[in-house]
Design an enzyme around this catalytic site. Structure first.
Site, PDB file in Angstrom:
ATOM      1  N   CYS A   1      47.411  -2.075 -14.333  1.00 44.19           N
ATOM      2  CA  CYS A   1      48.515  -2.646 -13.675  1.00 44.19           C
ATOM      3  C   CYS A   1      48.109  -3.939 -13.625  1.00 44.19           C
ATOM      4  CB  CYS A   1      48.648  -1.708 -12.344  1.00 44.19           C
ATOM      5  SG  CYS A   1      48.776  -0.327 -12.376  1.00 44.19           S
ATOM      6  N   SER A   2      49.017  -4.689 -13.533  1.00 46.06           N
ATOM      7  CA  SER A   2      49.920  -6.357 -12.786  1.00 46.06           C
ATOM      8  C   SER A   2      48.646  -6.736 -12.192  1.00 46.06           C
ATOM      9  CB  SER A   2      50.700  -7.380 -13.606  1.00 46.06           C
ATOM     10  OG  SER A   2      52.199  -6.634 -12.634  1.00 46.06           O
TER      11      SER A   2
END
Length: 136
Positions: free
Chosen positions: A47-48
């Site tokens: 996930c960013s």
């Protein structure tokens, strides 16, 4: 937590910025996740933003998840994923096509790939947890 159908009814009625606001609102509605559970073991990879998911198996075989993110829209996406699986029997979640349940939201078209890149990893984590618990 609202049902996925109820959320979609509202989401489908809205456009651009209002959809972002709805996602942010969903994130705010998530049950608080204690800071002590936000560890490397509960961190969703890929996930960013930082996303943590912690499964809480119930005695009756249902699964309850605590989750959080350090980004408002991402937290809303997390809430959306959880609304598809929250408090359902582990066996049902294990066999569920969560991505198909979320398909009507067309998140990849509505949001940047940066915001949605971790969704498959979160779904995989939820389903793997459900499979383990269903298997006993």
């Amino acid at each position: 937590m609202r049902s996925l159908t109820d959320i979609f009814d509202e989401y489908d009625f809205l456009d651009g910025d209002d959809r972002y606001r709805l996602l942010i609102e969903l994130g705010r509605e998530l049950e608080p996740m204690p800071g002590a559970l936000k560890t490397d073991a509960t961190l969703v990879r890929g996930c960013s933003a930082s996303v943590w998911v912690y499964p809480v198996p119930c005695e009756d075989g249902r699964l309850h998840f605590l989750a959080d993110s350090n980004a408002a829209i991402t937290k809303g996406i997390v809430a959306l994923v959880l609304s598809a699986v929250q408090d359902k029997p582990a066996a049902e979640v294990a066999g569920m096509d969560v991505a198909a349940a979320l398909a009507p939201f067309d998140l990849t078209r509505q949001l940047s790939s940066n915001r949605t890149q971790g969704v498959p990893n979160m779904i995989a984590l939820v389903k793997d947890t459900a499979r383990r618990i269903a298997a006993g």
